[in-house]
Scaffold this motif. Sequence first.
Motif, PDB file in Angstrom:
ATOM      1  N   LYS A  41      13.779  -6.403   0.271  1.00  0.00           N
ATOM      2  CA  LYS A  41      13.644  -7.858   0.185  1.00  0.00           C
ATOM      3  C   LYS A  41      15.010  -8.487   0.028  1.00  0.00           C
ATOM      4  N   HIS A  42      15.400  -9.310   1.000  1.00  0.00           N
ATOM      5  CA  HIS A  42      16.659 -10.050   0.968  1.00  0.00           C
ATOM      6  C   HIS A  42      16.335 -11.532   0.954  1.00  0.00           C
ATOM      7  N   GLY A  43      16.130 -12.088  -0.231  1.00  0.00           N
ATOM      8  CA  GLY A  43      15.812 -13.506  -0.326  1.00  0.00           C
ATOM      9  C   GLY A  43      14.491 -13.823   0.344  1.00  0.00           C
ATOM     10  N   ALA A  44      14.533 -14.719   1.325  1.00  0.00           N
ATOM     11  CA  ALA A  44      13.311 -15.160   2.012  1.00  0.00           C
ATOM     12  C   ALA A  44      12.857 -14.178   3.084  1.00  0.00           C
ATOM     13  N   VAL A  45      13.645 -13.149   3.323  1.00  0.00           N
ATOM     14  CA  VAL A  45      13.316 -12.180   4.371  1.00  0.00           C
ATOM     15  C   VAL A  45      12.957 -10.832   3.731  1.00  0.00           C
ATOM     16  N   THR A  46      11.783 -10.320   4.094  1.00  0.00           N
ATOM     17  CA  THR A  46      11.366  -8.997   3.634  1.00  0.00           C
ATOM     18  C   THR A  46      11.302  -8.076   4.846  1.00  0.00           C
ATOM     19  N   TYR A  47      12.004  -6.938   4.743  1.00  0.00           N
ATOM     20  CA  TYR A  47      12.056  -5.971   5.832  1.00  0.00           C
ATOM     21  C   TYR A  47      11.137  -4.801   5.503  1.00  0.00           C
ATOM     22  N   PHE A  48      10.300  -4.449   6.461  1.00  0.00           N
ATOM     23  CA  PHE A  48       9.432  -3.285   6.351  1.00  0.00           C
ATOM     24  C   PHE A  48       9.916  -2.290   7.406  1.00  0.00           C
TER      25      PHE A  48
ATOM     26  N   ALA B  92      -0.428   5.539  10.932  1.00  0.00           N
ATOM     27  CA  ALA B  92      -0.125   5.529   9.498  1.00  0.00           C
ATOM     28  C   ALA B  92       0.766   4.346   9.143  1.00  0.00           C
ATOM     29  N   CYS B  93       1.727   4.032  10.008  1.00  0.00           N
ATOM     30  CA  CYS B  93       2.630   2.905   9.768  1.00  0.00           C
ATOM     31  C   CYS B  93       1.861   1.596   9.711  1.00  0.00           C
ATOM     32  N   VAL B  94       0.944   1.401  10.649  1.00  0.00           N
ATOM     33  CA  VAL B  94       0.156   0.163  10.694  1.00  0.00           C
ATOM     34  C   VAL B  94      -0.675   0.017   9.421  1.00  0.00           C
ATOM     35  N   HIS B  95      -1.285   1.109   8.991  1.00  0.00           N
ATOM     36  CA  HIS B  95      -2.090   1.079   7.759  1.00  0.00           C
ATOM     37  C   HIS B  95      -1.226   0.685   6.574  1.00  0.00           C
TER      38      HIS B  95
ATOM     39  N   THR C 210       0.738  -3.332   2.645  1.00  0.00           N
ATOM     40  CA  THR C 210       1.924  -3.755   1.888  1.00  0.00           C
ATOM     41  C   THR C 210       2.288  -5.203   2.184  1.00  0.00           C
ATOM     42  N   ALA C 211       2.241  -5.588   3.463  1.00  0.00           N
ATOM     43  CA  ALA C 211       2.564  -6.971   3.822  1.00  0.00           C
ATOM     44  C   ALA C 211       1.567  -7.940   3.205  1.00  0.00           C
ATOM     45  N   ALA C 212       0.302  -7.553   3.152  1.00  0.00           N
ATOM     46  CA  ALA C 212      -0.716  -8.420   2.550  1.00  0.00           C
ATOM     47  C   ALA C 212      -0.421  -8.658   1.073  1.00  0.00           C
ATOM     48  N   GLN C 213       0.047  -7.607   0.386  1.00  0.00           N
ATOM     49  CA  GLN C 213       0.401  -7.770  -1.020  1.00  0.00           C
ATOM     50  C   GLN C 213       1.557  -8.754  -1.181  1.00  0.00           C
ATOM     51  N   HIS C 214       2.556  -8.648  -0.312  1.00  0.00           N
ATOM     52  CA  HIS C 214       3.698  -9.553  -0.382  1.00  0.00           C
ATOM     53  C   HIS C 214       3.289 -10.982  -0.025  1.00  0.00           C
ATOM     54  N   GLU C 215       2.391 -11.126   0.924  1.00  0.00           N
ATOM     55  CA  GLU C 215       1.971 -12.468   1.342  1.00  0.00           C
ATOM     56  C   GLU C 215       1.198 -13.189   0.244  1.00  0.00           C
ATOM     57  N   ARG C 216       0.461 -12.428  -0.548  1.00  0.00           N
ATOM     58  CA  ARG C 216      -0.297 -13.053  -1.635  1.00  0.00           C
ATOM     59  C   ARG C 216       0.620 -13.688  -2.675  1.00  0.00           C
ATOM     60  N   SER C 217       1.831 -13.153  -2.792  1.00  0.00           N
ATOM     61  CA  SER C 217       2.762 -13.702  -3.786  1.00  0.00           C
ATOM     62  C   SER C 217       3.832 -14.594  -3.140  1.00  0.00           C
ATOM     63  N   ALA C 218       3.691 -14.879  -1.850  1.00  0.00           N
ATOM     64  CA  ALA C 218       4.679 -15.708  -1.157  1.00  0.00           C
ATOM     65  C   ALA C 218       4.584 -17.155  -1.613  1.00  0.00           C
ATOM     66  N   SER C 219       5.710 -17.875  -1.514  1.00  0.00           N
ATOM     67  CA  SER C 219       5.764 -19.269  -1.976  1.00  0.00           C
ATOM     68  C   SER C 219       5.227 -20.254  -0.957  1.00  0.00           C
TER      69      SER C 219
ATOM     70  N   LEU D  85      -0.195  -1.832  17.251  1.00  0.00           N
ATOM     71  CA  LEU D  85       0.460  -2.873  16.456  1.00  0.00           C
ATOM     72  C   LEU D  85      -0.118  -4.258  16.695  1.00  0.00           C
ATOM     73  N   VAL D  86      -0.863  -4.445  17.781  1.00  0.00           N
ATOM     74  CA  VAL D  86      -1.385  -5.776  18.137  1.00  0.00           C
ATOM     75  C   VAL D  86      -2.227  -6.382  17.015  1.00  0.00           C
ATOM     76  N   PRO D  87      -3.121  -5.621  16.362  1.00  0.00           N
ATOM     77  CA  PRO D  87      -3.958  -6.222  15.309  1.00  0.00           C
ATOM     78  C   PRO D  87      -3.183  -6.729  14.091  1.00  0.00           C
ATOM     79  N   CYS D  88      -1.895  -6.446  14.008  1.00  0.00           N
ATOM     80  CA  CYS D  88      -1.102  -6.938  12.870  1.00  0.00           C
ATOM     81  C   CYS D  88      -0.794  -8.425  12.982  1.00  0.00           C
ATOM     82  N   HIS D  89      -1.105  -9.035  14.142  1.00  0.00           N
ATOM     83  CA  HIS D  89      -0.977 -10.486  14.336  1.00  0.00           C
ATOM     84  C   HIS D  89       0.434 -11.004  14.058  1.00  0.00           C
ATOM     85  N   PHE D  90       1.374 -10.525  14.849  1.00  0.00           N
ATOM     86  CA  PHE D  90       2.755 -10.986  14.723  1.00  0.00           C
ATOM     87  C   PHE D  90       2.928 -12.337  15.406  1.00  0.00           C
TER      88      PHE D  90
END
Length: 577
Positions: A369-376, A388-391, A396-405, A429-434
């Motif tokens: 996490k670099h400030g407003a940018v989170t790298y996975f 496995a990566c998608v799972h 993990t991204a959902a957890q971070h999004e729940r605490s996003a400002s 990767l398509v279902p990840c909705h980028f």
Amino acid sequence: MVCLSCVCSRGLAFAARLPKKDWTIGLAGLSVRHYSTKTAPQLPGMEYQDAVCTLNTLQTNASALEEVRRERGHPQLQLQAMRGFLERAGLTVEDLDHLNIIHVTGTKGKGSTCAFTEQILRSYGFRTGFYSSPHLVQVRERIRINGQPIGKELFTKYFWQVYGRLHETKDAHGGTMPAYFRFLTILAFHVFLQEKVDVAVIEVGIGGAYDCTNIIRRPWVCGVSSLGIDHTQILGDTIEKIAWQKGGIFKPGVPAFTVRQPEDAMVVLRDRAKEIRCPLWVCPELEDYQVDCEPLRLGLAGQHQRPNASLALQLSHTWLQRRCLPDKSFPSTSVENTGVPEGTSFKPSPIMVKGLADTEWPGRNQTLKHGAVTYFLDGAHTVRSMQACVHWFRDTAAQHERSASGPVARVLLFNATGERDSAAMLKLLVPCHFDFAVFCPNITEAIASCNADQQNFNVSVENMLTRCLDNERSWRLHNSSGDNTGTQLLIKGSLPLVPEKKADTLVFPCILSALQWITQDRDSVLADPAKTVLPVKPSVMAKAAPLCDAAEIHLLITGSLHLVGGVLKHLDPVSNK
């Protein structure tokens, strides 16, 4: 990874200007055997970058790689050649018996398994050596002592010792020198012997039976992580053929463990073990181990790490038994349908529990996490590892999004190399909705000073960029956009390869330009004035409005460990020191 404008020839020129007699004089003070601890000759110009540039002259180009594939019809010659190079470097296969080796193969998870195993044994106080591939940022990451990449000074010292011995004997051997990976394997053995490690954890490069690490005669224990389809041109195109290759690391009387495999693969491993007279066990599920209270906690994220952790427990436990109780047998608890007994689900010691929790392995399910940018970051490069990566990313991204400002923009940065099935990975990767899918080659930056660690001479820049455009088209196809127009490289003044495409997919010519566009000056590390900023077309900058408006940016980098390494080079300045 390469620097687009950098062709480093210092090492080649340096080696070429040394007459044979200079090598002989310079190395005269060294013992021919590995037990010498005399300092390597420090001739003028023998800096770390000189060593790495010289190492890069051993990289195998595409035509030579094709020749290697043709030679697979006579694979024993590969190991015979490796033994010859080893002896020219002043080592013998008998010397390797002193390293108390743990040898690990597999399609995915073998590096993580090695990392868990190394951490556990280091936690017991043993001096560990760990050889892995590929490296992410610097080549010395491949050779670790006590969990840390060997220092530049140490790498340089040992590099010239080994390179010098091989160089001064090449005329007597038809001018031959070992290729890149062979050389690094010999170097790792040399380093571990010189540094007197208690245990060497050795990760197989490709396959097993004919991998150059398989000159090891007497490992203390062997492991097989999850098997899948990869490197088909070398290993074969079925799970059975691949399992046969992987089982080639088994040795007579040496205990071996495997995670649960597809039934066809398990049958082959069982038969290989029986043929070689190697005792083989299947690892228990991680939850089957006897623990006092809470479940075992792993330092590496993702459910797919659980079999790797179980394999590491069996490997380290078996190694410790031989070290401390050499006469103890290895009981089994049950027999699988495939006829392979299950290993004991013993009670892990507190040190083992701590080792699993403390394990780190950069570039695999890593979050920064670099400030407003989170790298996975995850170097998944097969269909199974991408699943496995998608799972992992979705959870993990959902957890971070729940605490996003506020609103979050999701971005994918992807590349894949070699014979990998990019289309199949992208479909997952398509279902990840980028909000954006961005593609770039494994080129760290388009304008750079020489960084020899990340040069790759095995594929042309043109081929890398073409692969990116193919990946972009696959993404649009999976998204059923119905838009058959293409993309161009999004740097001002570049020649459009095909007409410009809508804003949800973009192709950049290097990793840095892609990161700078995605982060929009919101990561201070990338906004460093010392980093070159390539001018991007105004029309492309305008498409970044959703990134500017978002409270946070979540960026998944995947498809290639080399891509992940190139990103880490820019995000983690410490990794470049």
